[in-house]
Write a protein that holds these residues in place. Structure first.
Motif, PDB file in Angstrom:
ATOM      1  N   ALA A  31       0.828  -1.212   0.000  1.00  0.00           N
ATOM      2  CA  ALA A  31       0.000   0.000   0.000  1.00  0.00           C
ATOM      3  C   ALA A  31       0.854   1.250   0.000  1.00  0.00           C
ATOM      4  O   ALA A  31       0.387   2.318   0.409  1.00  0.00           O
ATOM      5  N   ASP A  32       2.092   1.138  -0.485  1.00  0.00           N
ATOM      6  CA  ASP A  32       2.999   2.273  -0.413  1.00  0.00           C
ATOM      7  C   ASP A  32       2.669   3.370  -1.419  1.00  0.00           C
ATOM      8  O   ASP A  32       3.266   4.455  -1.383  1.00  0.00           O
ATOM      9  N   SER A  33       1.721   3.126  -2.321  1.00  0.00           N
ATOM     10  CA  SER A  33       1.285   4.183  -3.243  1.00  0.00           C
ATOM     11  C   SER A  33      -0.174   4.567  -3.015  1.00  0.00           C
ATOM     12  O   SER A  33      -0.785   5.243  -3.840  1.00  0.00           O
ATOM     13  N   TRP A  34      -0.730   4.139  -1.881  1.00  0.00           N
ATOM     14  CA  TRP A  34      -2.139   4.418  -1.583  1.00  0.00           C
ATOM     15  C   TRP A  34      -2.303   5.811  -0.991  1.00  0.00           C
ATOM     16  O   TRP A  34      -1.349   6.449  -0.547  1.00  0.00           O
ATOM     17  N   LEU A  35      -3.561   6.255  -0.948  1.00  0.00           N
ATOM     18  CA  LEU A  35      -3.938   7.495  -0.303  1.00  0.00           C
ATOM     19  C   LEU A  35      -4.815   7.179   0.908  1.00  0.00           C
ATOM     20  O   LEU A  35      -5.640   6.260   0.862  1.00  0.00           O
ATOM     21  N   PHE A  36      -4.640   7.958   1.982  1.00  0.00           N
ATOM     22  CA  PHE A  36      -5.363   7.717   3.229  1.00  0.00           C
ATOM     23  C   PHE A  36      -5.751   9.039   3.869  1.00  0.00           C
ATOM     24  O   PHE A  36      -5.126  10.072   3.621  1.00  0.00           O
ATOM     25  N   THR A  37      -6.750   8.971   4.753  1.00  0.00           N
ATOM     26  CA  THR A  37      -6.897   9.977   5.798  1.00  0.00           C
ATOM     27  C   THR A  37      -6.413   9.314   7.088  1.00  0.00           C
ATOM     28  O   THR A  37      -6.359   8.076   7.179  1.00  0.00           O
ATOM     29  N   GLY A  38      -6.098  10.116   8.094  1.00  0.00           N
ATOM     30  CA  GLY A  38      -5.602   9.539   9.340  1.00  0.00           C
ATOM     31  C   GLY A  38      -6.611   8.625   9.995  1.00  0.00           C
ATOM     32  O   GLY A  38      -6.273   7.509  10.425  1.00  0.00           O
ATOM     33  N   ASP A  39      -7.868   9.051  10.075  1.00  0.00           N
ATOM     34  CA  ASP A  39      -8.907   8.223  10.700  1.00  0.00           C
ATOM     35  C   ASP A  39      -9.147   6.945   9.917  1.00  0.00           C
ATOM     36  O   ASP A  39      -9.352   5.872  10.491  1.00  0.00           O
ATOM     37  N   ALA A  40      -9.136   7.049   8.588  1.00  0.00           N
ATOM     38  CA  ALA A  40      -9.400   5.870   7.762  1.00  0.00           C
ATOM     39  C   ALA A  40      -8.300   4.830   7.931  1.00  0.00           C
ATOM     40  O   ALA A  40      -8.580   3.620   7.995  1.00  0.00           O
ATOM     41  N   LEU A  41      -7.055   5.270   8.006  1.00  0.00           N
ATOM     42  CA  LEU A  41      -5.955   4.323   8.198  1.00  0.00           C
ATOM     43  C   LEU A  41      -6.044   3.667   9.562  1.00  0.00           C
ATOM     44  O   LEU A  41      -5.823   2.464   9.701  1.00  0.00           O
ATOM     45  N   GLN A  42      -6.407   4.448  10.568  1.00  0.00           N
ATOM     46  CA  GLN A  42      -6.516   3.892  11.912  1.00  0.00           C
ATOM     47  C   GLN A  42      -7.569   2.791  11.974  1.00  0.00           C
ATOM     48  O   GLN A  42      -7.384   1.767  12.634  1.00  0.00           O
ATOM     49  N   GLN A  43      -8.689   2.962  11.279  1.00  0.00           N
ATOM     50  CA  GLN A  43      -9.776   1.987  11.345  1.00  0.00           C
ATOM     51  C   GLN A  43      -9.582   0.829  10.370  1.00  0.00           C
ATOM     52  O   GLN A  43     -10.198  -0.225  10.523  1.00  0.00           O
ATOM     53  N   ALA A  44      -8.713   0.981   9.394  1.00  0.00           N
ATOM     54  CA  ALA A  44      -8.545  -0.060   8.379  1.00  0.00           C
ATOM     55  C   ALA A  44      -8.069  -1.370   8.997  1.00  0.00           C
ATOM     56  O   ALA A  44      -7.229  -1.382   9.900  1.00  0.00           O
ATOM     57  N   VAL A  89     -21.233  -5.913   3.423  1.00  0.00           N
ATOM     58  CA  VAL A  89     -20.087  -5.833   4.331  1.00  0.00           C
ATOM     59  C   VAL A  89     -20.057  -4.431   4.923  1.00  0.00           C
ATOM     60  O   VAL A  89     -20.214  -3.444   4.198  1.00  0.00           O
ATOM     61  N   ALA A  90     -19.849  -4.335   6.237  1.00  0.00           N
ATOM     62  CA  ALA A  90     -19.839  -3.021   6.883  1.00  0.00           C
ATOM     63  C   ALA A  90     -18.819  -2.981   8.004  1.00  0.00           C
ATOM     64  O   ALA A  90     -18.558  -3.991   8.668  1.00  0.00           O
ATOM     65  N   ASP A  91     -18.259  -1.805   8.200  1.00  0.00           N
ATOM     66  CA  ASP A  91     -17.316  -1.554   9.291  1.00  0.00           C
ATOM     67  C   ASP A  91     -17.697  -0.218   9.918  1.00  0.00           C
ATOM     68  O   ASP A  91     -17.109   0.817   9.612  1.00  0.00           O
ATOM     69  N   PRO A  92     -18.714  -0.222  10.794  1.00  0.00           N
ATOM     70  CA  PRO A  92     -19.174   1.048  11.373  1.00  0.00           C
ATOM     71  C   PRO A  92     -18.071   1.732  12.172  1.00  0.00           C
ATOM     72  O   PRO A  92     -17.293   1.073  12.877  1.00  0.00           O
ATOM     73  N   ALA A  93     -17.990   3.053  12.063  1.00  0.00           N
ATOM     74  CA  ALA A  93     -17.027   3.820  12.850  1.00  0.00           C
ATOM     75  C   ALA A  93     -17.408   3.717  14.321  1.00  0.00           C
ATOM     76  O   ALA A  93     -18.586   3.796  14.682  1.00  0.00           O
ATOM     77  N   ARG A  94     -16.390   3.551  15.160  1.00  0.00           N
ATOM     78  CA  ARG A  94     -16.656   3.349  16.585  1.00  0.00           C
ATOM     79  C   ARG A  94     -16.057   4.467  17.437  1.00  0.00           C
ATOM     80  O   ARG A  94     -15.542   4.239  18.520  1.00  0.00           O
ATOM     81  N   ARG A  95     -16.106   5.674  16.899  1.00  0.00           N
ATOM     82  CA  ARG A  95     -15.675   6.853  17.654  1.00  0.00           C
ATOM     83  C   ARG A  95     -16.748   7.937  17.529  1.00  0.00           C
ATOM     84  O   ARG A  95     -17.400   8.056  16.485  1.00  0.00           O
ATOM     85  N   ASP A  96     -16.917   8.718  18.600  1.00  0.00           N
ATOM     86  CA  ASP A  96     -17.911   9.778  18.563  1.00  0.00           C
ATOM     87  C   ASP A  96     -17.339  11.006  17.859  1.00  0.00           C
ATOM     88  O   ASP A  96     -16.211  10.994  17.362  1.00  0.00           O
ATOM     89  N   SER A  97     -18.125  12.087  17.841  1.00  0.00           N
ATOM     90  CA  SER A  97     -17.722  13.279  17.103  1.00  0.00           C
ATOM     91  C   SER A  97     -16.460  13.916  17.665  1.00  0.00           C
ATOM     92  O   SER A  97     -15.764  14.656  16.966  1.00  0.00           O
ATOM     93  N   ALA A  98     -16.135  13.617  18.930  1.00  0.00           N
ATOM     94  CA  ALA A  98     -14.923  14.163  19.550  1.00  0.00           C
ATOM     95  C   ALA A  98     -13.734  13.223  19.395  1.00  0.00           C
ATOM     96  O   ALA A  98     -12.660  13.507  19.924  1.00  0.00           O
ATOM     97  N   GLY A  99     -13.931  12.120  18.677  1.00  0.00           N
ATOM     98  CA  GLY A  99     -12.838  11.186  18.459  1.00  0.00           C
ATOM     99  C   GLY A  99     -12.667  10.164  19.558  1.00  0.00           C
ATOM    100  O   GLY A  99     -11.726   9.356  19.517  1.00  0.00           O
ATOM    101  N   ARG A 100     -13.565  10.154  20.551  1.00  0.00           N
ATOM    102  CA  ARG A 100     -13.470   9.188  21.645  1.00  0.00           C
ATOM    103  C   ARG A 100     -14.077   7.852  21.230  1.00  0.00           C
ATOM    104  O   ARG A 100     -15.118   7.816  20.577  1.00  0.00           O
ATOM    105  N   ARG A 101     -13.437   6.758  21.644  1.00  0.00           N
ATOM    106  CA  ARG A 101     -13.956   5.434  21.322  1.00  0.00           C
ATOM    107  C   ARG A 101     -15.284   5.199  22.029  1.00  0.00           C
ATOM    108  O   ARG A 101     -15.436   5.545  23.197  1.00  0.00           O
ATOM    109  N   THR A 102     -16.239   4.648  21.313  1.00  0.00           N
ATOM    110  CA  THR A 102     -17.534   4.354  21.909  1.00  0.00           C
ATOM    111  C   THR A 102     -17.796   2.852  21.866  1.00  0.00           C
ATOM    112  O   THR A 102     -17.424   2.168  20.906  1.00  0.00           O
TER     113      THR A 102
END
Length: 398
Positions: A71-84, A165-178
Motif C-alpha cells: 500500500a505504499d502508493s495508496w492514499l489515506f486519511t488519518g482516521d481511515a488508516l486507523q480503522q482499516a 459488508v460493513a465496518d461502522p465507525a466506533r468513535r464519537d464526534s470528539a474522536g473518543r472510542r464508543t
C-alpha cells in the motif's frame, strides 16, 4: 489534529505533479528534529497550497506499512488508516466471501474493498464521504483490482442480491472510542434493519458484548500474531457455526476452531505443560474446544489456562519445572533454588500485580524462568516454568 483532505488535494496527489512531489518527499526524515527543515523543503517543492497534503500522505504511507501490504502508493486519511483492517485480517474475511457479489457499504479508502475485489465475483464500494471514495478509487487502481465505487448512505440500500459488508465507525464526534452500538456510525441496529433478509458481515470491536446482536448467526474472533484484532458478526452464510476463533500469523499460517467441535475434557492433575490459549479462542469462549482438539485439559474450569503432557504445535508454551501452593516466601525460595534472575510473571484468577511482585522477589540468579500464578478451585498455585516456542507442524524444527 489530523489533516483534513479535500477533493482538490486528492486530485493533486493523483496527478503527475503530485506523484512526483510524493516521490521527492518520501526520503525526508520527518522527525521532530527535522520538522522545520522538512516542511520548508516540501513547500519549495510543491508550494503552500498542497504542502500539508503531501506531508500528511508521506507520513500516513509510512504508518500504513505496519498493517497493510503493498500500500505504499495508496492514499489515506488519518482516521481511515486507523480503522482499516490489517491486510491479513481483511484477506481472511474476504476469503469467506469468495465468488459472491459483495457490497462494502462503508468502504472508506478501500482497504477491505480491495481484498474483497480480489476474490469476489463482483465488488461494489460506497461511502458518504466523497474524499474517501476518491481515495478508494485510486487505491483500487493501484492494487490493479476492478471495483464499482458510488456515493451512498449505508442506511439507504443501493444494491440488491449482494452480501453486505460493513465496518461502522466506533468513535464519537470528539474522536473518543464508543462501546455503544447505538453510537456507531452508522448505528448497528439501524444498519441491520436496513438490510433485512440480506447476508451480512459486520466488523466490530472484539470487546463488544455480542448479546446485543441476536441477529448474528455466527460470531468470529480474529487474532493476528497473538493480538485479537476484531470480531466479525456474520449472517446468511449458513455454516452451522455459532462461534469461531481464527488465528492468523504474518508468515501466512492460520487455523480455526469452532463450537461444532467436541469439548469433553478429562479431569486430571496438572501435566508437564501450561498453555495459554490465543486471545481469540478465549474471547470466543472456545477454550474447551481448543483443549479437546489438542489433548489438553483445564487447571480450573473457570480459568483459561490449560495443561497437558504435550504442547500444541506453533505456540509459546510453558514447561513445568516445579509447582505447588503459592506463597511469596515459598516462591522466593523456589526461584533461588533454580537460580532465576530474569523472571516473567503471568497471573490469571488472582489479585496480584506482577510488576510489584517481581520487585519484592528481587530475583538475582543467572537463569530465566516464567512463573504462572493461578488458582485451582480456591487454592492459589504457583508454576515455575521454562517458556518454549513449539515448532509448527511441517516446520524444519518439528
Amino acid at each position: 489534529m489530523a489533516y483534513g483532505f479535500s477533493l482538490d488535494d486528492v486530485a493533486f496527489l493523483r496527478s503527475a505533479a503530485g506523484r512526483a512531489a510524493l516521490a521527492d518527499c518520501a526520503a525526508l526524515p520527518l522527525t521532530d528534529a527535522s520538522r522545520i527543515t522538512d516542511v520548508a523543503a516540501v513547500r519549495r517543492s510543491v508550494g503552500e497550497r498542497f504542502a500539508a497534503a503531501v506531508l500528511e500522505t508521506v507520513v500516513l504511507r509510512r504508518k500504513s506499512a505496519l498493517k497493510l501490504v503493498d500500500a505504499d502508493s495508496w492514499l489515506f486519511t488519518g482516521d481511515a488508516l486507523q480503522q482499516a483492517s490489517a491486510t491479513a485480517v481483511a484477506r481472511h474475511r474476504a476469503s469467506r466471501l469468495a465468488g459472491r457479489d459483495v457490497h462494502d457499504v462503508t468502504c472508506s479508502v478501500g482497504a477491505d474493498l480491495v481484498e474483497l475485489a480480489r476474490v469476489a465475483s463482483r465488488a461494489l464500494g460506497s461511502d458518504v464521504d466523497r474524499v474517501r471514495l476518491e481515495m478508494a478509487r485510486h487505491n483500487a487502481s493501484a492494487a490493479s483490482v476492478s471495483v464499482g465505487v458510488v456515493q451512498a448512505d449505508a442506511l439507504r440500500p443501493v444494491s440488491r442480491d449482494t452480501v453486505v459488508v460493513a465496518d461502522p465507525a466506533r468513535r464519537d464526534s470528539a474522536g473518543r472510542r464508543t462501546w455503544k452500538p447505538a453510537d456507531f456510525l452508522p448505528p448497528l441496529d439501524e444498519l441491520v434493519d436496513a438490510y433485512a433478509g440480506r447476508a451480512l458481515s459486520v466488523k466490530c470491536s472484539p470487546g463488544l458484548d455480542f448479546a446485543i446482536a441476536p441477529w448474528a448467526e455466527e460470531v468470529e474472533l480474529v487474532s493476528l500474531d497473538g493480538h485479537v484484532r476484531e470480531a466479525c458478526l456474520w449472517r446468511g452464510l449458513n455454516t452451522g457455526v455459532s462461534r469461531r476463533a481464527t488465528v492468523l500469523r504474518s508468515d501466512g499460517t492460520q487455523w480455526t476452531v469452532t463450537d461444532t467441535e467436541p469439548d469433553d475434557l478429562p479431569g486430571s492433575p496438572p501435566g508437564e505443560w501450561i498453555v495459554d490459549p490465543d486471545g481469540a479462542v478465549v474471547r470466543a469462549g472456545l477454550v474447551r474446544h481448543y483443549a479437546a482438539r489438542h489433548g489438553l485439559w483445564q487447571l480450573d474450569e473457570r480459568i483459561a489456562y490449560l495443561t497437558g503432557d504435550t504442547a500444541p504445535p506453533g505456540v509459546r508454551a510453558f514447561r513445568v519445572l516445579e509447582h505447588g501452593p503459592y506463597s511469596e516466601k515459598a516462591l522466593r525460595a523456589t526461584l533461588k533454588r533454580h537460580d532465576v534472575g530474569r523472571l516473567e510473571i503471568l497471573v490469571r484468577g488472582l489479585d496480584i500485580d506482577p510488576d510489584a511482585l517481581r520487585r519484592r522477589l528481587k530475583p538475582r540468579g543467572g537463569a530465566e524462568s516464567t512463573v504462572v500464578l493461578t488458582r485451582i478451585g480456591r487454592s492459589p498455585v504457583a508454576f515455575v516454568c521454562r517458556a518454549e516456542r513449539i515448532p509448527s507442524e511441517g516446520s524444519p524444527e518439528a
